[in-house]
Design a protein around this motif. Structure first.
Motif, mmCIF file in Angstrom:
data_model
loop_
_atom_site.group_PDB
_atom_site.id
_atom_site.type_symbol
_atom_site.label_atom_id
_atom_site.label_comp_id
_atom_site.label_asym_id
_atom_site.label_seq_id
_atom_site.Cartn_x
_atom_site.Cartn_y
_atom_site.Cartn_z
ATOM 1 N N GLY A 212 3.470 -29.674 69.938
ATOM 2 C CA GLY A 212 4.654 -30.495 69.731
ATOM 3 C C GLY A 212 4.345 -31.924 69.389
ATOM 4 N N SER A 213 3.145 -32.405 69.767
ATOM 5 C CA SER A 213 2.762 -33.785 69.479
ATOM 6 C C SER A 213 2.524 -34.027 67.998
ATOM 7 C CB SER A 213 1.515 -34.170 70.289
ATOM 8 O OG SER A 213 1.815 -34.203 71.681
ATOM 9 N N ALA A 214 2.494 -32.952 67.197
ATOM 10 C CA ALA A 214 2.480 -33.108 65.735
ATOM 11 C C ALA A 214 3.843 -33.554 65.230
ATOM 12 C CB ALA A 214 2.072 -31.801 65.065
ATOM 13 N N LEU A 215 4.883 -33.342 66.045
ATOM 14 C CA LEU A 215 6.262 -33.750 65.768
ATOM 15 C C LEU A 215 6.886 -33.051 64.554
ATOM 16 C CD1 LEU A 215 6.100 -37.580 66.539
ATOM 17 C CD2 LEU A 215 6.857 -35.719 68.032
ATOM 18 N N ALA A 216 6.285 -31.956 64.125
ATOM 19 C CA ALA A 216 6.845 -31.161 63.027
ATOM 20 C C ALA A 216 6.178 -29.797 63.032
ATOM 21 C CB ALA A 216 6.626 -31.850 61.679
ATOM 22 N N PRO A 217 6.865 -28.764 62.569
ATOM 23 C CA PRO A 217 6.264 -27.424 62.504
ATOM 24 C C PRO A 217 5.376 -27.289 61.272
ATOM 25 C CG PRO A 217 8.529 -27.329 61.738
ATOM 26 C CD PRO A 217 8.291 -28.759 62.170
ATOM 27 N N ASN A 218 4.229 -27.940 61.327
ATOM 28 C CA ASN A 218 3.354 -27.998 60.155
ATOM 29 C C ASN A 218 1.956 -27.490 60.488
ATOM 30 O OD1 ASN A 218 2.250 -30.095 61.698
ATOM 31 N ND2 ASN A 218 3.280 -31.698 60.523
ATOM 32 N N GLY A 219 1.016 -27.666 59.570
ATOM 33 C CA GLY A 219 -0.338 -27.198 59.778
ATOM 34 C C GLY A 219 -1.036 -27.865 60.936
ATOM 35 N N LEU A 220 -0.735 -29.147 61.182
ATOM 36 C CA LEU A 220 -1.346 -29.849 62.307
ATOM 37 C C LEU A 220 -0.903 -29.239 63.629
ATOM 38 C CD1 LEU A 220 -3.170 -32.155 63.228
ATOM 39 C CD2 LEU A 220 -1.156 -33.667 63.199
ATOM 40 N N ALA A 221 0.369 -28.848 63.718
ATOM 41 C CA ALA A 221 0.868 -28.205 64.934
ATOM 42 C C ALA A 221 0.177 -26.870 65.162
ATOM 43 C CB ALA A 221 2.380 -28.013 64.844
ATOM 44 N N VAL A 222 -0.001 -26.113 64.099
ATOM 45 C CA VAL A 222 -0.708 -24.834 64.205
ATOM 46 C C VAL A 222 -2.137 -25.059 64.673
ATOM 47 C CG1 VAL A 222 -1.534 -22.812 62.944
ATOM 48 C CG2 VAL A 222 0.749 -23.746 62.455
ATOM 49 N N HIS A 223 -2.783 -26.052 64.088
ATOM 50 C CA HIS A 223 -4.161 -26.360 64.468
ATOM 51 C C HIS A 223 -4.236 -26.767 65.939
ATOM 52 C CE1 HIS A 223 -8.327 -27.622 63.687
ATOM 53 N NE2 HIS A 223 -8.072 -28.589 64.554
ATOM 54 N N ALA A 224 -3.317 -27.621 66.386
ATOM 55 C CA ALA A 224 -3.316 -28.064 67.778
ATOM 56 C C ALA A 224 -3.072 -26.897 68.724
ATOM 57 C CB ALA A 224 -2.263 -29.149 67.979
ATOM 58 N N LEU A 225 -2.206 -25.981 68.344
ATOM 59 C CA LEU A 225 -1.958 -24.794 69.165
ATOM 60 C C LEU A 225 -3.238 -23.973 69.325
ATOM 61 C CD1 LEU A 225 1.079 -22.461 69.126
ATOM 62 C CD2 LEU A 225 -1.179 -21.447 68.850
ATOM 63 N N LEU A 226 -3.964 -23.793 68.236
ATOM 64 C CA LEU A 226 -5.185 -22.983 68.280
ATOM 65 C C LEU A 226 -6.305 -23.668 69.062
ATOM 66 C CD1 LEU A 226 -5.219 -21.547 64.653
ATOM 67 C CD2 LEU A 226 -5.020 -20.240 66.778
ATOM 68 N N THR A 227 -6.484 -24.961 68.860
ATOM 69 C CA THR A 227 -7.520 -25.657 69.626
ATOM 70 C C THR A 227 -7.182 -25.668 71.112
ATOM 71 O OG1 THR A 227 -6.441 -27.797 69.162
ATOM 72 C CG2 THR A 227 -8.271 -27.141 67.723
ATOM 73 N N THR A 228 -5.900 -25.767 71.432
ATOM 74 C CA THR A 228 -5.463 -25.754 72.827
ATOM 75 C C THR A 228 -5.815 -24.435 73.496
ATOM 76 O OG1 THR A 228 -3.641 -27.286 72.379
ATOM 77 C CG2 THR A 228 -3.450 -25.912 74.349
ATOM 78 N N ASN A 229 -5.456 -23.343 72.867
ATOM 79 C CA ASN A 229 -5.727 -22.031 73.453
ATOM 80 C C ASN A 229 -7.229 -21.756 73.520
ATOM 81 O OD1 ASN A 229 -4.354 -19.382 74.313
ATOM 82 N ND2 ASN A 229 -5.892 -18.690 72.855
ATOM 83 N N THR A 230 -7.945 -22.135 72.483
ATOM 84 C CA THR A 230 -9.384 -21.869 72.433
ATOM 85 C C THR A 230 -10.130 -22.626 73.523
ATOM 86 O OG1 THR A 230 -9.252 -21.509 70.043
ATOM 87 C CG2 THR A 230 -11.426 -21.949 70.963
ATOM 88 N N ALA A 231 -9.804 -23.894 73.714
ATOM 89 C CA ALA A 231 -10.474 -24.685 74.752
ATOM 90 C C ALA A 231 -10.177 -24.141 76.140
ATOM 91 C CB ALA A 231 -10.046 -26.147 74.652
ATOM 92 N N ALA A 232 -8.928 -23.754 76.388
ATOM 93 C CA ALA A 232 -8.562 -23.204 77.694
ATOM 94 C C ALA A 232 -9.309 -21.904 77.964
ATOM 95 C CB ALA A 232 -7.053 -22.973 77.755
ATOM 96 N N ALA A 233 -9.345 -21.036 76.957
ATOM 97 C CA ALA A 233 -10.029 -19.758 77.121
ATOM 98 C C ALA A 233 -11.522 -19.953 77.352
ATOM 99 C CB ALA A 233 -9.794 -18.893 75.874
ATOM 100 N N SER A 234 -12.131 -20.834 76.573
ATOM 101 C CA SER A 234 -13.555 -21.104 76.706
ATOM 102 C C SER A 234 -13.884 -21.701 78.066
ATOM 103 C CB SER A 234 -13.998 -22.054 75.589
ATOM 104 O OG SER A 234 -15.358 -22.378 75.697
#
Length: 405
Positions: A212-234
């Protein structure tokens, strides 16, 4: 105004709001039976207190004016804040999204002081701390203030949320002193399923927090979602491996703690680092937090009861530094140390040091001032009876008749 962005941020706002009651379950499950309601109450009370303060003056002090350290009073009670106009989303929606960050930040602090701090004292502390520490921090980082000017970055709250709350919780724990049976008995979580529930909801809400900190449903939001999940899982897997190597068995509480520290560590860089970097950040943050919690804390005798500093403070510091190391210009326009630039790395170190000193010193002054006008800690007898009975005249488990050992 972009209707897709409006819908996206409304959903993200609700997800971030859910993180506060989720933290109540996480903290409540970790604490003793006789203190669970007080532990949860210290968290959920901010849903009322921080919301009202944000509407009245918090948003104005955080996001108005061009001052270096704190905003002005131009937007008190949302005066001049449009509910229909803005860049992509209305300003009122942006203010609502940011309000949820104020809620979870103040709630994190309480994990350091459970089991011994009077509710009236922590309530007053949170109110003053929000004005003196959180609003200036939000302005300095996200409102065009001092820390933004020196070139540091914080995508979703490493400095503003995690380091500031973590160091403040540690200061409170030191001023309060240790719990009455600290180092004499083992404090064990009384409801591990609550810990799992809280961790799961935190992980869910964190997608709104970072994407949500990307403030728009764009590629940056998708990227942030993926990095968030990946770091938590790792980080979860890394913590489990550490426990297996050291203790012979991984634990459920450890797995949940690992996931949370991974989420904390990726928060400042979720929209600046590459996906492979988030894997590394998650894997490496768990050893740092585990070592602090299991070795450093006990060596110095800190009674940070639920490890607010050990998880959020250390995790936030590590994540901020790693953002300065791994920032990839192709992701968020910033270049980190491994790509040959030193400017961002140095700015990250400066901002982290400033946050630790500013929030820590301010917290010390605030709690000492409160101590002059009211007792901040319950008596040893009251602590033995339990905070639920003493502070709220309630009990979560009516059939439970004895004291926790």
């Amino acid at each position: 105004m972009d209707m897709a962005s409006v819908a996206f941020i409304i959903i993200c706002t609700a997800m971030v709001f859910l993180m506060t009651p989720a933290l109540a379950f996480f903290y409540g499950g970790l604490e003793r039976r006789k203190n669970i309601l007080n532990t949860m109450m210290m968290v959920i009370c901010v849903m009322g207190l921080a919301s009202v303060l944000w509407i009245g003056l918090g948003y104005s002090l955080s996001f108005s004016g061009e001052e270096s350290f704190v905003g002005n009073f131009d937007k008190l009670f949302f005066n001049n804040v449009s509910m229909t106009e803005g860049e992509g989303i209305p300003e009122g929606l942006f203010a609502a999204f940011q309000m949820m960050f104020a809620l979870i930040t103040t709630a994190i602090i309480t994990g350091s002081v459970v089991g011994r701090m009077r509710f009236s004292a922590i309530f007053l502390f949170i109110a003053i701390w929000s004005i003196v520490v959180y609003y200036p921090m939000a302005h300095m980082v996200w409102g065009g203030g001092f820390l933004d000017a020196i070139g540091s970055v914080d995508f979703a709250g490493g400095n503003v949320v995690h380091i500031s709350s973590g160091i403040s919780g540690l200061v409170l724990a030191i001023v309060l002193g240790r719990r009455r049976e600290y180092r004499q008995t083992e404090y064990r979580p009384h409801n591990i399923p609550f810990v799992v529930l809280g961790a799961g909801l935190l992980w869910f809400g964190w997608f709104g927090f970072n994407a949500g900190s990307a403030l728009a449903p764009n590629g940056l939001a998708v990227h942030a979602l993926l990095t968030t999940n990946t770091a938590a899982a790792s980080a979860m897997l890394s913590w489990m491996l550490i426990e297996k190597l050291i203790n012979g068995k991984p634990t459920v509480v450890g797995a949940c703690t690992g996931a949370v520290v991974g989420l904390v560590a990726i928060t400042p860089g979720a929209g600046f680092v590459s996906l492979w970097s988030s894997l590394v950040i998650g894997a490496l943050v768990s050893p740092f937090c585990y070592y602090f919690i299991s070795v450093i804390k006990h060596r110095f005798g800190f009674d940070d009861a639920l490890d607010a500093f050990g998880c959020h403070g250390i995790g936030g510091i590590f994540g901020g530094i790693m953002t300065g190391v791994f920032a990839d210009a192709s992701v968020g326009g910033k270049t980190g140390l491994i790509y040959g630039e030193t400017q961002l790395f140095i700015a990250q170190l400066e901002s982290i040091l400033f946050t630790l000193v500013f929030a820590g010193l301010a917290s010390f002054i605030i709690i000492k001032a409160i101590q002059l006008v009211m007792p901040i800690r319950v008596t040893p007898k009251e602590e033995a009876l339990g905070m639920d009975r003493i502070e709220h005249d309630e009990t979560a488990y009516p059939t439970f008749m004895g004291l926790d050992s």
